[in-house]
Scaffold this motif. Structure first.
Motif, PDB file in Angstrom:
ATOM      1  N   LYS A 315       0.848  -1.192   0.000  1.00 33.98           N
ATOM      2  CA  LYS A 315       0.000   0.000   0.000  1.00 33.98           C
ATOM      3  C   LYS A 315       0.885   1.245   0.000  1.00 33.98           C
ATOM      4  O   LYS A 315       1.693   1.438   0.903  1.00 33.98           O
ATOM      5  N   ASP A 324      -3.480   9.475   6.802  1.00 31.72           N
ATOM      6  CA  ASP A 324      -3.936   8.086   6.718  1.00 31.72           C
ATOM      7  C   ASP A 324      -2.753   7.124   6.781  1.00 31.72           C
ATOM      8  O   ASP A 324      -2.847   6.032   7.364  1.00 31.72           O
ATOM      9  N   ALA A 325      -1.645   7.515   6.185  1.00 34.27           N
ATOM     10  CA  ALA A 325      -0.441   6.677   6.222  1.00 34.27           C
ATOM     11  C   ALA A 325       0.084   6.552   7.651  1.00 34.27           C
ATOM     12  O   ALA A 325       0.489   5.458   8.084  1.00 34.27           O
ATOM     13  N   GLN A 327      -1.653   6.696  10.405  1.00 37.54           N
ATOM     14  CA  GLN A 327      -2.549   5.820  11.153  1.00 37.54           C
ATOM     15  C   GLN A 327      -2.364   4.368  10.744  1.00 37.54           C
ATOM     16  O   GLN A 327      -2.362   3.460  11.591  1.00 37.54           O
ATOM     17  N   TYR A 328      -2.183   4.127   9.463  1.00 36.64           N
ATOM     18  CA  TYR A 328      -1.962   2.776   8.931  1.00 36.64           C
ATOM     19  C   TYR A 328      -0.716   2.155   9.565  1.00 36.64           C
ATOM     20  O   TYR A 328      -0.722   0.987   9.980  1.00 36.64           O
ATOM     21  N   ASP A 331      -1.205   1.465  13.352  1.00 41.39           N
ATOM     22  CA  ASP A 331      -2.010   0.254  13.543  1.00 41.39           C
ATOM     23  C   ASP A 331      -1.250  -1.013  13.156  1.00 41.39           C
ATOM     24  O   ASP A 331      -1.817  -2.106  13.195  1.00 41.39           O
ATOM     25  N   LYS A 333      -0.212  -2.173  10.301  1.00 40.82           N
ATOM     26  CA  LYS A 333      -0.745  -2.895   9.149  1.00 40.82           C
ATOM     27  C   LYS A 333       0.301  -3.081   8.048  1.00 40.82           C
ATOM     28  O   LYS A 333       0.045  -3.778   7.068  1.00 40.82           O
ATOM     29  N   HIS A 334       1.454  -2.461   8.203  1.00 44.50           N
ATOM     30  CA  HIS A 334       2.466  -2.487   7.157  1.00 44.50           C
ATOM     31  C   HIS A 334       3.379  -3.702   7.284  1.00 44.50           C
ATOM     32  O   HIS A 334       3.510  -4.286   8.355  1.00 44.50           O
TER      33      HIS A 334
END
Length: 343
Positions: A315, A324-325, A327-328, A331, A333-334
């Motif tokens: 992503k 948004d990056a 927060q991603y 979280d 998610k990466h």
């Protein structure tokens, strides 16, 4: 030009987007870079929350990591020409050798305006040429995480990584992924930890010799030592902080090196090991804050010679969607490095 700034220390809402910022002016030895990509580090997230232990400037443009092309040069610049592909250096004045007070105060995205903008101006010594085998997204990952991993493995010359050594990495963040790739390129053996079976499969595909799920095995440090035949690992790339240090000490060999990179697991130290634990395990524990320009150039030569490709998360965010990056990444998610495209 468009750029982000950090307007306070209350969290991601203090990231402010300006679509009419001024393009920086050039001094005689400055280089104007048109940025094409940036990547995020844990440091960038905690700066917005007031948790970063080093200095920051008010309303700084965030992010240390950036790749781009030279748009213009000052009259006395000799190292770069228009059109060259370049990367930012984390501490702008850390050229070689050890850090000092001056170079500590030159951190990009903290004290010095960073890369989450369309253009940036830096002294020519604050940039390096981008490895020729990488694209801009891949290149943008090297400034902090890549060089930190390189310093962890090669920065202490008396204990630098050798073929056949054992390396222990923690998780699947940027530094850990680079350490895995650099270690395998050098002929070392890698034990990686993760909490996810899906990520474990990815780590194995990248070459990890063993993967331990630290949620299923609370004594993963002892397990890692057993995997080496009982001798222990030569290098631990320690990113978890106080909560993982006890296990790192259990894993280390005599005269091994634990490089402390960060504290992703939190900064609480109630149950953390202390001075006597280092003594009893007969090892070197060193703090690492990225690396020098000279080390950056050494690393880039190795990346080209071994055609190492940084792990970039699938992503990719646009500059306007930087919040948004953040927060991603917060979280978790990466997988690997999280990048932002700047066009």
């Amino acid at each position: 030009m468009k750029q982000w700034t950090v307007a306070g220390k209350g969290g991601f809402d203090d990231l402010k987007f300006d679509e009419k910022a001024s393009v920086p002016q050039l001094g005689d030895k400055d280089v104007l870079v048109k940025f094409h990509a940036a990547s995020l580090n844990y440091r960038d997230l905690i700066i917005t929350k007031g948790q970063y232990p080093f200095g920051t400037s008010d309303n700084v443009v965030p992010a240390s990591d950036g790749s781009g092309t030279v748009e213009a040069i000052g009259s006395k610049v000799t190292k770069f020409a228009k059109g060259d592909k370049v990367l930012t250096i984390f501490n702008q004045t850390h050229l070689a050798g050890s850090l000092d007070a001056q170079s500590l105060a030159s951190g990009v995205g903290g004290m010095v305006d960073g890369t989450l903008r369309e253009y940036g101006a830096y002294d020519e010594l604050g940039l390096v040429a981008m490895p020729s085998n990488l694209n801009f997204l891949e290149g943008s990952t090297l400034t902090c995480a890549g060089l930190t991993a390189w310093n962890a493995l090669y920065g202490l010359k008396s204990r630098e990584l050798m073929s056949g050594d054992w390396v222990l990495t923690q998780g699947t963040g940027g530094v850990s992924m680079f350490a895995l790739q650099f270690a395998k390129a050098a002929g070392a053996r890698v034990i990686a930890t993760t909490s996810s079976s899906d990520k474990a499969d990815k780590l194995k595909k990248l070459g990890a010799d063993h993967v331990i799920n630290y949620k299923e095995d609370e004594n993963w440090g002892e397990t890692a030592k057993k995997l080496t035949g009982g001798a222990g690992v030569n290098h631990v790339v320690e990113v978890g902080g106080p909560v993982t240090m006890k296990q790192s000490l259990k894993a280390i060999t005599i005269d091994g090196v634990i490089s402390i990179i960060g504290f992703l697991g939190g900064g609480k130290t109630e149950n953390a090991p202390g001075f006597l634990d280092c003594l009893m395990n007969i090892c070197t524990v060193r703090g690492v804050l990225v690396g020098s320009r000279m080390q950056f150039q050494e690393m880039n030569r190795a990346i080209e010679a071994n055609d190492i490709k940084p792990m970039v998360d699938e992503k990719v965010f646009k500059l306007a969607n930087t919040k948004d990056a953040y927060q991603y990444m917060w979280d978790q998610k990466h997988f690997g490095k999280l990048c932002i495209s700047i066009e």
